[in-house]
Enzyme design. Sequence first.
Site, PDB file in Angstrom:
ATOM      1  N   HIS A   2    -110.941  37.295  20.395  1.00 42.97           N
ATOM      2  CA  HIS A   2    -110.345  38.432  21.098  1.00 42.97           C
ATOM      3  C   HIS A   2    -110.669  38.368  22.597  1.00 42.97           C
ATOM      4  CE1 HIS A   2    -110.384  42.939  22.154  1.00 42.97           C
ATOM      5  NE2 HIS A   2    -109.143  42.487  22.272  1.00 42.97           N
ATOM      6  N   HIS A  24    -115.820  44.616  19.443  1.00 44.48           N
ATOM      7  CA  HIS A  24    -114.741  45.499  18.973  1.00 44.48           C
ATOM      8  C   HIS A  24    -114.514  45.339  17.474  1.00 44.48           C
ATOM      9  CE1 HIS A  24    -113.849  44.124  23.187  1.00 44.48           C
ATOM     10  NE2 HIS A  24    -113.967  45.423  23.370  1.00 44.48           N
TER      11      HIS A  24
HETATM   12 FE1  FES Z   1    -114.579  40.310  19.610  1.00 38.91          FE
HETATM   13 FE2  FES Z   1    -113.167  42.053  21.002  1.00 38.91          FE
HETATM   14  S1  FES Z   1    -114.390  40.426  21.743  1.00 38.91           S
HETATM   15  S2  FES Z   1    -113.370  41.927  18.872  1.00 38.91           S
END
Ligand code: FES
Length: 169
Positions: free
Chosen positions: A92, A109
């Site tokens: 992500h 997150h």
């Molecule tokens: Fe891993 Fe956002 S950086 S869920």
Amino acid sequence: MFMTKISRRTFIGGSAAMAALLSTPEWAMALITQPYPRVKIANIKDLKVGEPVSFNYPDEQSPAILIKLGEKADGGVGPEGDIVAYSSICTHMGCPVVYSNKRFVCACHYSMFDPAKNGETFQGHASEWIPQVILRFEPRTGNIYAEGVEGLIWGRIRNILKSSKISNL
Ligand code: FES
């Protein structure tokens, strides 16, 4: 002088393949053609089910985790096919992921990835699967080697940086 007769069909097919190759983006070409190092990660006698082993691959800037899951996994090696390894950088936004209770979890997150299914993302913001390190098990010695990466490590345009080296080669 040795000459090979090339049929029109072979020539057109070859030209189409060459055109497709030339139109492939640089990052995709790098994934296809990069020579990955072969690095010993662990020996099977040192692994315990559910206890992750941290290492860097394919270079010192790329943290990864090897884990013996205790059940057969996609891409798993070893007698039970349950030893897998993944990049430990979340797809992500690049936070570190940790192994916990048969999944990789990102604390930023809360994206989660399934180590038994090629790193499939099944919860959270990450849309890309976490890159799987290709492993090879050598039955004679019990050694486990990393030999490549499937998928693009977060934040990179190529998995192997031109200037990077790994010390445990
Ligand atoms: Fe891993 Fe956002 S950086 S869920």
